[in-house]
Design a protein around this motif. Structure first.
Motif, PDB file in Angstrom:
ATOM      1  N   THR A 255       0.833  -1.201   0.000  1.00  0.00           N
ATOM      2  CA  THR A 255       0.000   0.000   0.000  1.00  0.00           C
ATOM      3  C   THR A 255       0.869   1.252   0.000  1.00  0.00           C
ATOM      4  OG1 THR A 255      -1.530  -1.232   1.390  1.00  0.00           O
ATOM      5  CG2 THR A 255      -1.956   1.117   1.130  1.00  0.00           C
ATOM      6  N   TRP A 257       3.781   1.763  -1.181  1.00  0.00           N
ATOM      7  CA  TRP A 257       4.365   2.078  -2.490  1.00  0.00           C
ATOM      8  C   TRP A 257       3.328   2.601  -3.456  1.00  0.00           C
ATOM      9  CZ3 TRP A 257       8.994   3.451  -3.163  1.00  0.00           C
ATOM     10  CH2 TRP A 257       9.985   2.953  -2.320  1.00  0.00           C
ATOM     11  N   ILE A 258       2.105   2.120  -3.349  1.00  0.00           N
ATOM     12  CA  ILE A 258       1.054   2.667  -4.208  1.00  0.00           C
ATOM     13  C   ILE A 258       0.831   4.136  -3.867  1.00  0.00           C
ATOM     14  CG2 ILE A 258      -1.392   2.527  -4.783  1.00  0.00           C
ATOM     15  CD1 ILE A 258      -1.203  -0.492  -4.366  1.00  0.00           C
ATOM     16  N   VAL A 259       0.760   4.425  -2.546  1.00  0.00           N
ATOM     17  CA  VAL A 259       0.567   5.805  -2.098  1.00  0.00           C
ATOM     18  C   VAL A 259       1.694   6.698  -2.615  1.00  0.00           C
ATOM     19  CG1 VAL A 259       0.615   7.275  -0.059  1.00  0.00           C
ATOM     20  CG2 VAL A 259      -0.774   5.211  -0.071  1.00  0.00           C
ATOM     21  N   LEU A 260       2.917   6.198  -2.554  1.00  0.00           N
ATOM     22  CA  LEU A 260       4.060   7.016  -2.956  1.00  0.00           C
ATOM     23  C   LEU A 260       4.132   7.210  -4.460  1.00  0.00           C
ATOM     24  CD1 LEU A 260       7.113   5.883  -0.817  1.00  0.00           C
ATOM     25  CD2 LEU A 260       6.100   8.144  -0.936  1.00  0.00           C
ATOM     26  N   GLN A 262       1.897   6.341  -7.172  1.00  0.00           N
ATOM     27  CA  GLN A 262       0.852   6.486  -8.184  1.00  0.00           C
ATOM     28  C   GLN A 262       0.856   7.911  -8.756  1.00  0.00           C
ATOM     29  OE1 GLN A 262      -3.052   5.847  -6.669  1.00  0.00           O
ATOM     30  NE2 GLN A 262      -2.685   7.001  -4.824  1.00  0.00           N
ATOM     31  N   TYR A 287       1.965   0.176 -11.240  1.00  0.00           N
ATOM     32  CA  TYR A 287       1.171  -0.631 -12.154  1.00  0.00           C
ATOM     33  C   TYR A 287       1.960  -0.921 -13.422  1.00  0.00           C
ATOM     34  CZ  TYR A 287      -2.313   1.030  -8.894  1.00  0.00           C
ATOM     35  OH  TYR A 287      -2.975   1.354  -7.748  1.00  0.00           O
ATOM     36  N   VAL A 294      10.662  -1.927  -7.745  1.00  0.00           N
ATOM     37  CA  VAL A 294      10.913  -1.081  -6.566  1.00  0.00           C
ATOM     38  C   VAL A 294      10.295  -1.712  -5.315  1.00  0.00           C
ATOM     39  CG1 VAL A 294      10.391   1.139  -5.512  1.00  0.00           C
ATOM     40  CG2 VAL A 294      11.124   1.040  -7.881  1.00  0.00           C
ATOM     41  N   ILE A 362       1.745 -11.666  -4.297  1.00  0.00           N
ATOM     42  CA  ILE A 362       0.940 -10.522  -3.876  1.00  0.00           C
ATOM     43  C   ILE A 362       1.395  -9.214  -4.509  1.00  0.00           C
ATOM     44  CG2 ILE A 362       0.334  -9.122  -1.875  1.00  0.00           C
ATOM     45  CD1 ILE A 362      -1.044 -11.815  -2.128  1.00  0.00           C
ATOM     46  N   GLU A 365       1.228  -8.831  -8.329  1.00  0.00           N
ATOM     47  CA  GLU A 365      -0.179  -8.823  -8.743  1.00  0.00           C
ATOM     48  C   GLU A 365      -0.819  -7.464  -8.447  1.00  0.00           C
ATOM     49  OE1 GLU A 365      -1.750 -11.290 -10.260  1.00  0.00           O
ATOM     50  OE2 GLU A 365      -3.787 -10.489 -10.173  1.00  0.00           O
ATOM     51  N   LEU A 366      -0.452  -6.859  -7.304  1.00  0.00           N
ATOM     52  CA  LEU A 366      -1.101  -5.602  -6.919  1.00  0.00           C
ATOM     53  C   LEU A 366      -0.474  -4.380  -7.590  1.00  0.00           C
ATOM     54  CD1 LEU A 366      -1.881  -6.003  -3.119  1.00  0.00           C
ATOM     55  CD2 LEU A 366      -3.496  -5.878  -5.003  1.00  0.00           C
ATOM     56  N   GLN A 373       3.628  -8.410 -14.064  1.00  0.00           N
ATOM     57  CA  GLN A 373       3.218  -9.622 -13.363  1.00  0.00           C
ATOM     58  C   GLN A 373       4.165 -10.767 -13.652  1.00  0.00           C
ATOM     59  OE1 GLN A 373      -0.911 -10.452 -13.743  1.00  0.00           O
ATOM     60  NE2 GLN A 373      -1.459  -8.488 -12.838  1.00  0.00           N
TER      61      GLN A 373
ATOM     62  N   PHE B  29      14.985   4.869   2.145  1.00  0.00           N
ATOM     63  CA  PHE B  29      14.243   3.987   1.235  1.00  0.00           C
ATOM     64  C   PHE B  29      13.484   2.923   2.028  1.00  0.00           C
ATOM     65  CE2 PHE B  29      14.538  -0.058  -1.261  1.00  0.00           C
ATOM     66  CZ  PHE B  29      13.646   0.268  -2.263  1.00  0.00           C
ATOM     67  N   PRO B  33       8.676   4.974   3.155  1.00  0.00           N
ATOM     68  CA  PRO B  33       7.355   4.594   2.653  1.00  0.00           C
ATOM     69  C   PRO B  33       6.402   4.212   3.777  1.00  0.00           C
ATOM     70  CG  PRO B  33       9.075   3.472   1.425  1.00  0.00           C
ATOM     71  CD  PRO B  33       9.744   4.159   2.570  1.00  0.00           C
ATOM     72  N   ILE B  37       2.759   6.730   5.467  1.00  0.00           N
ATOM     73  CA  ILE B  37       1.375   6.295   5.623  1.00  0.00           C
ATOM     74  C   ILE B  37       0.720   6.910   6.851  1.00  0.00           C
ATOM     75  CG2 ILE B  37       0.094   4.275   6.380  1.00  0.00           C
ATOM     76  CD1 ILE B  37       1.291   2.692   4.311  1.00  0.00           C
ATOM     77  N   PHE B  48      -5.107  10.166  -1.278  1.00  0.00           N
ATOM     78  CA  PHE B  48      -3.944   9.393  -0.858  1.00  0.00           C
ATOM     79  C   PHE B  48      -2.691  10.251  -0.824  1.00  0.00           C
ATOM     80  CE2 PHE B  48      -4.553   4.577  -1.402  1.00  0.00           C
ATOM     81  CZ  PHE B  48      -5.634   4.648  -0.560  1.00  0.00           C
ATOM     82  N   VAL B 221      -1.904 -14.989   0.689  1.00  0.00           N
ATOM     83  CA  VAL B 221      -2.041 -15.848  -0.496  1.00  0.00           C
ATOM     84  C   VAL B 221      -2.956 -17.027  -0.198  1.00  0.00           C
ATOM     85  CG1 VAL B 221      -0.834 -17.164  -2.241  1.00  0.00           C
ATOM     86  CG2 VAL B 221       0.269 -15.199  -1.234  1.00  0.00           C
ATOM     87  N   TRP B 239      -6.445  -6.302   0.632  1.00  0.00           N
ATOM     88  CA  TRP B 239      -6.295  -6.690  -0.771  1.00  0.00           C
ATOM     89  C   TRP B 239      -7.485  -6.204  -1.573  1.00  0.00           C
ATOM     90  CZ3 TRP B 239      -3.073  -9.584  -4.076  1.00  0.00           C
ATOM     91  CH2 TRP B 239      -3.676 -10.110  -5.202  1.00  0.00           C
ATOM     92  N   ILE B 242      -7.397  -2.449  -1.929  1.00  0.00           N
ATOM     93  CA  ILE B 242      -6.461  -1.939  -2.932  1.00  0.00           C
ATOM     94  C   ILE B 242      -6.993  -2.190  -4.337  1.00  0.00           C
ATOM     95  CG2 ILE B 242      -4.140  -2.207  -3.888  1.00  0.00           C
ATOM     96  CD1 ILE B 242      -3.189  -2.898  -1.081  1.00  0.00           C
ATOM     97  N   ARG B 243      -7.595  -3.357  -4.517  1.00  0.00           N
ATOM     98  CA  ARG B 243      -8.045  -3.727  -5.861  1.00  0.00           C
ATOM     99  C   ARG B 243      -9.317  -3.034  -6.280  1.00  0.00           C
ATOM    100  NH1 ARG B 243      -6.577  -8.964  -8.765  1.00  0.00           N
ATOM    101  NH2 ARG B 243      -4.824  -7.753  -9.463  1.00  0.00           N
TER     102      ARG B 243
END
Lengths: 423, 283
Positions: A255, A257-260, A262, A287, A294, A362, A365-366, A373, B29, B33, B37, B48, B221, B239, B242-243
């Motif tokens: 999450t 990394w997505i926040v950072l 996107q 994506y 990363v 995970i 995929e995300l 992928q 690094f 991250p 949050i 976000f 998983v 999950w 996020i999706r």
């Protein structure tokens, strides 16, 4: 051998033998006790892990449906060469067997199975079976009937496809996993270029894993070195910076990394606010493959730092001083003395990171989008979406074999106990 | 005694500065991250990213609405209950079986130790996607898919290797003569176990159990493949978050999870020190 009688009437020889037997018995009892302690977990792991994975591997070659549903057709097809027109008897028997398969419920499975090898034939088989109840009209052949129901019966592909199902075990899932297929005559040939997916996916997975491993070495080396050379109190504080991400939930890190990354995320906002980028020029950093690399590097970096650190910690600083006192320039001393001594740690860390990376699901995929992928996503896709479980099992087995080979290598280098920090 | 690595031809002081700068950026690094949050989870807007108000520390721009969101959302509450229920059950099974097995494995008379150890640790090596695939097929045949027992057994399998490793490591520092001393004074094996061995290996067993719990708590998983809606855990809910419907509630949950990991990290550190003290060694 002479025996000496004792007052108790026993011989020393007997006594010696008795002692040995007693000792062996005691040893045996200890072994049984130790084994008895291990047995419950061993049984548990066998039932919930080894057996299911064994069954999965079996599923990758198991192919019973055609042999069960259309045995007589397969028998007839055995004598048929795709160059010649199929005999009328094949259609007659196949018609009967499709009809009975429809009643026994095997038809759907057979049609799905055939569809894996000869795409687009599922509906043909279903439709044909449905029409079979009527039988051919007066004076018409069974073959005519089949071809009226679906013109696809005219070519030999469907029959050749059925013919190749003549064994309860199949190699076709592995062929599919290697982007191969069989032609009408059963020879192995490459799939048409637009259908080749898995070889390039495997290669991509390996490349990404190598790249992530290399990045981890690059980033972990200076950090581990710094921690190994600082006083223990400071090093412990810095260690917290490595362990915090290690212990933080995987989903949280993904999450983050997505926040950072996107396009409306923190990093892009920062670049726009500082004028480095225009508002139109926001970079797509997630994506895609970049996002995968990363995020994976971030998640796996602690697995490299920890073994490197523990190896570097054992290298006495005197070695470097000795080399320098004998006239080696610092760079030379470092390359010739220090670096080789850290190789076991780097090797163990690399294989660990690599193993974890090639099976990761995970994060790619995300954050991987369409391009980032890995092979695990293909396994998941065939398990849950396409329901081609045989292909999923074949891909999984190939991945498993690769991982076990690497694990064997790791064991040679580092010993299994050093996995203790691993997750 | 910090000795920087050589950057060819540069004077020591500059080498030192470069090395420190490189290290600092790697730490950044690693940690940034995660830390980013936390403030974002107090964002008053459903974004976000930092709003201008947040950057000027306008109190209006901050709120705890996403935390209240968790509290008001039955799905999240169920996920939290499930995570703890599954995690604790799996950890209990893994710790019991793992500790007993470690006691056997650490005895000199254990036959086929290497081979058995390899089997016992294999769930840790094999990618979870493969374990999940195997169990997915297996469970679908015996009616365990989408059930709590199925998920708990899967997580216990994944956590047991960590218990085995932690407890075996603790036992390797255990002085065997203590058990002989105890036996020579007439203690039964059971008495020796509960009064001599158990207190000494307790830190190892507890850290093993925590490991097993966190493995289950963080695992997604197996949950993705083996659970239904009823068994959704926190990571599984994230999950979906996020999706499907990305909302800052995820950031609030993430912040709480970071808090959990900090507490676990501290607990393990305390246990490690205690273990070292009891064994009278400092590593």
């Amino acid at each position: 051998m002479t025996t000496i009688s004792t007052s108790a009437g026993m011989t020393i020889d007997d006594d010696g033998r008795a002692l040995k037997a007693k000792f062996a018995r005691a040893e045996r009892a200890r072994q049984i006790k130790a084994a008895g302690l291990v047995a419950p977990l061993l049984a548990f792991v066998l039932i919930t892990f080894v057996v299911p994975i064994g069954l999965m591997m079996y599923r990758s070659v198991d192919d019973p449906v055609a042999v069960r549903a259309i045995p007589r057709t397969l028998e007839l097809l055995n004598h048929w060469s795709p160059d010649s027109a199929p005999p009328e008897a094949v259609f007659k028997v196949l018609g009967e067997e499709l009809l009975s398969a429809r009643e026994s419920g095997d038809l759907g499975k057979l049609a799905t199975r055939l569809n894996y090898d000869v795409p687009g034939t599922r509906s043909t088989l279903m439709r044909t079976a449905r029409a079979m109840r009527r039988g051919p009209a007066e004076g018409r052949s069974h073959r005519d009937l089949f071809e009226t129901i679906d013109p696809k019966w005219r070519g030999g592909e469907i029959l050749a496809g059925l013919k190749s199902l003549n064994s309860p075990y199949t190699r076709s899932y592995y062929l599919a996993a290697a982007d191969l297929t069989t032609n009408l005559y059963g020879d192995i040939v490459a799939k048409p270029p637009h259908q080749r997916i898995y070889v390039s996916l495997f290669v991509k997975t390996l490349w990404v894993s190598l790249l992530v491993t290399a990045l981890c070495i690059l980033l972990a080396y200076p950090v581990a070195y710094q921690m190994a050379t600082l006083p223990a109190a400071t090093a412990n504080l810095l260690m917290i910076l490595v362990l915090l991400p290690f212990w933080t939930s995987l989903l949280v890190r993904t999450t983050a990394w997505i926040v950072l990354l996107q396009s409306n995320g923190v990093l892009n906002d920062l670049l726009v606010a500082t004028g480095i980028l225009g508002d139109e020029g926001r970079i797509q950093m997630i994506y895609n493959m970049f996002g995968t690399v990363v995020a994976m590097t971030h998640i796996l970096l602690p697995f490299m730092v920890l073994p490197l650190y523990s190896v570097m910690k054992t290298i006495p600083p005197n070695y470097l001083r000795a080399a320098e006192s004998m006239g080696a320039p610092p760079a030379r001393a470092w390359l010739d003395i220090y670096l080789p001594l850290t190789l076991p740690g780097a090797g163990a860390g690399s294989i660990l990171v690599f193993i974890l990376c090639i099976g990761y699901y995970i994060t790619p995929e995300l954050v991987g989008g369409r391009t980032g992928q890995l092979i695990s996503s293909a396994i998941a896709y065939h398990m849950q979406s396409s329901l081609n479980w045989g292909l999923a099992a074949a891909l999984g087995t190939l991945l498993l074999v690769g991982v076990l080979a690497l694990y064997w290598l790791y064991n040679r280098i580092a010993g299994v106990d050093s996995l203790r920090m691993g997750g | 005694m910090a000795k920087p690595p050589p950057c060819f031809g540069l004077p020591g002081r500059i080498r030192n500065i470069i090395h420190k700068a490189v290290c600092a950026s790697v730490y950044l690094f690693l940690v940034a991250p995660i830390l980013v949050i936390i403030p974002l989870s107090f964002n008053a807007e459903p974004y976000f990213t930092f709003t201008p108000g947040m950057l000027t520390f306008d109190p209006e721009a901050f709120s705890t609405r996403w935390y209240r969101d968790i509290w008001d959302n039955e799905q999240w509450l169920r996920a939290i209950r499930n995570s703890f229920f599954i995690g604790i059950s799996a950890a209990v099974i893994a710790t019991t079986l793992g500790t007993v097995a470690a006691l056997g494995l650490s005895q000199a008379s254990m036959p086929y130790r290497t081979a058995i150890m390899a089997v016992l640790l294999s769930p840790m090596i094999v990618p979870v996607i493969i374990t999940a695939a195997g169990l997915y097929f297996f469970y679908s045949g015996i009616g365990l898919s989408q059930t709590f027992p199925g998920l708990i057994l899967a997580h216990a399998t994944l956590g047991a290797p960590f218990v085995v490793i932690t407890v075996t490591a603790t036992l390797s520092g255990f002085d065997r003569s203590l058990t002989r001393a105890s036996a020579s004074m007439g203690a039964t094996p059971a008495y020796t176990f509960f009064h001599i061995i158990a207190p000494l290996i307790a830190p190892g067993v507890i850290s093993g159990g925590l490991f097993a719990f966190i493995i289950s708590f963080d695992e997604v998983v197996a949950v993705l493949f083996l659970s239904g809606t009823e068994q959704r855990t926190i990571p599984r809910q994230m999950w979906s978050g996020i999706r499907e419907s990305i909302s800052p509630t995820i950031l609030a949950v993430a912040t709480l999870l970071i808090l959990v990991s900090v507490m676990l990290l501290l607990t393990l550190e305390v246990l490690r020190r205690r273990n070292e003290r009891m064994r009278g060694i400092g590593i």
